[in-house]
Design a protein around this motif. Structure first.
Motif, PDB file in Angstrom:
ATOM      1  N   UNK A   1       0.787  -1.200  -0.018  1.00 50.97           N
ATOM      2  CA  UNK A   1       0.039   0.042  -0.083  1.00 50.97           C
ATOM      3  C   UNK A   1       0.777   1.222   0.151  1.00 50.97           C
ATOM      4  N   UNK A   2       2.046   1.254   0.719  1.00 49.01           N
ATOM      5  CA  UNK A   2       3.015   2.346   0.549  1.00 49.01           C
ATOM      6  C   UNK A   2       3.592   2.684  -0.766  1.00 49.01           C
ATOM      7  N   UNK A   3       3.841   1.664  -1.421  1.00 56.15           N
ATOM      8  CA  UNK A   3       4.223   1.406  -2.909  1.00 56.15           C
ATOM      9  C   UNK A   3       3.204   2.170  -3.830  1.00 56.15           C
ATOM     10  N   UNK A   4       1.908   1.786  -3.605  1.00 63.90           N
ATOM     11  CA  UNK A   4       0.952   2.241  -4.294  1.00 63.90           C
ATOM     12  C   UNK A   4       0.736   3.849  -4.167  1.00 63.90           C
ATOM     13  N   UNK A   5       0.851   4.206  -2.982  1.00 64.07           N
ATOM     14  CA  UNK A   5       0.377   5.415  -2.569  1.00 64.07           C
ATOM     15  C   UNK A   5       1.794   6.529  -3.183  1.00 64.07           C
ATOM     16  N   UNK A   6       2.830   5.918  -3.219  1.00 62.28           N
ATOM     17  CA  UNK A   6       3.890   6.655  -3.858  1.00 62.28           C
ATOM     18  C   UNK A   6       3.489   6.704  -5.397  1.00 62.28           C
ATOM     19  N   UNK A   7       3.319   5.691  -5.828  1.00 65.14           N
ATOM     20  CA  UNK A   7       2.764   5.659  -7.487  1.00 65.14           C
ATOM     21  C   UNK A   7       1.805   6.676  -7.620  1.00 65.14           C
TER      22      UNK A   7
ATOM     23  N   UNK B   1      -0.656 -13.195   0.471  1.00 66.96           N
ATOM     24  CA  UNK B   1      -1.638 -13.420   1.350  1.00 66.96           C
ATOM     25  C   UNK B   1      -2.799 -12.379   1.384  1.00 66.96           C
ATOM     26  N   UNK B   2      -3.838 -12.724   1.997  1.00 69.67           N
ATOM     27  CA  UNK B   2      -4.893 -11.764   1.989  1.00 69.67           C
ATOM     28  C   UNK B   2      -4.881 -10.315   2.658  1.00 69.67           C
ATOM     29  N   UNK B   3      -5.303  -9.693   2.185  1.00 65.25           N
ATOM     30  CA  UNK B   3      -5.488  -8.269   2.656  1.00 65.25           C
ATOM     31  C   UNK B   3      -6.185  -8.465   4.272  1.00 65.25           C
ATOM     32  N   UNK B   4      -5.250  -7.887   5.125  1.00 63.24           N
ATOM     33  CA  UNK B   4      -5.578  -7.934   6.653  1.00 63.24           C
ATOM     34  C   UNK B   4      -6.786  -6.913   6.690  1.00 63.24           C
ATOM     35  N   UNK B   5      -7.727  -7.273   7.696  1.00 62.91           N
ATOM     36  CA  UNK B   5      -8.779  -6.622   7.689  1.00 62.91           C
ATOM     37  C   UNK B   5      -8.583  -4.883   8.429  1.00 62.91           C
ATOM     38  N   UNK B   6      -7.424  -4.862   9.053  1.00 62.64           N
ATOM     39  CA  UNK B   6      -7.189  -3.712   9.598  1.00 62.64           C
ATOM     40  C   UNK B   6      -6.715  -2.702   8.607  1.00 62.64           C
ATOM     41  N   UNK B   7      -6.042  -3.288   7.382  1.00 64.21           N
ATOM     42  CA  UNK B   7      -5.811  -2.522   6.305  1.00 64.21           C
ATOM     43  C   UNK B   7      -6.830  -1.996   5.430  1.00 64.21           C
TER      44      UNK B   7
ATOM     45  N   UNK C   1      -9.271   0.653   0.778  1.00 66.94           N
ATOM     46  CA  UNK C   1     -10.536   1.144   0.014  1.00 66.94           C
ATOM     47  C   UNK C   1     -10.292   2.703  -0.363  1.00 66.94           C
ATOM     48  N   UNK C   2      -9.818   3.616   0.500  1.00 67.33           N
ATOM     49  CA  UNK C   2      -9.353   4.828   0.127  1.00 67.33           C
ATOM     50  C   UNK C   2      -8.395   5.005  -0.691  1.00 67.33           C
ATOM     51  N   UNK C   3      -7.438   4.176  -0.918  1.00 66.98           N
ATOM     52  CA  UNK C   3      -6.498   4.323  -1.805  1.00 66.98           C
ATOM     53  C   UNK C   3      -7.247   3.642  -3.179  1.00 66.98           C
ATOM     54  N   UNK C   4      -7.837   2.923  -3.432  1.00 68.95           N
ATOM     55  CA  UNK C   4      -8.731   2.573  -4.514  1.00 68.95           C
ATOM     56  C   UNK C   4      -9.640   3.713  -5.050  1.00 68.95           C
TER      57      UNK C   4
END
Length: 108
Positions: free
Chosen positions: A12-18, A44-50, A55-58
């Motif tokens: 998610x950090x990488x996606x935010x930078x992109x 693995x699956x996305x942890x519920x906490x993230x 969703x905000x990033x999407x």
């Protein structure tokens, strides 16, 4: 030397930078190349906490895509208008797009 397994937080950090780089490009701050994002194997699956962060990033990604599509449509329209304005107009009054010759050397 061991390499840490990739985590969803790092992805998610990488996606935010992109997305930030894409935002700079969309704002006209330069042409930035953004490599394709491939999820690492074994993530693995996305942890519920993230999930809220993901969703905000999407949502932000979809907004950036819509902005990019709008900019491309605007550019295409401006290019179409520029191209059509630059077409030669017939000089002979026949309505043709090809100008008629004005001088012809008959000695040739």
């Amino acid at each position: 030397m061991s390499t840490a397994a990739p985590t969803w937080a790092a992805v998610l950090d990488s996606m935010e930078r992109r997305l930030a780089l894409a935002g700079r490009t969309l704002a006209g701050d330069g042409d930035v190349h953004i490599d394709h994002l491939a999820l690492p194997p074994g993530l693995g699956p996305l942890p519920a906490a993230l999930a809220p962060r993901a969703r905000a990033l999407l949502g932000a990604t979809r907004e950036a895509e819509a902005q990019a599509e709008a900019q491309m449509a605007d550019l295409a329209e401006r290019l179409r208008r520029t191209t059509s304005a630059a077409r030669p107009v017939g000089l002979g009054g026949s309505g043709s797009d090809r100008p008629e010759p004005r001088y012809f050397d008959r000695s040739a």
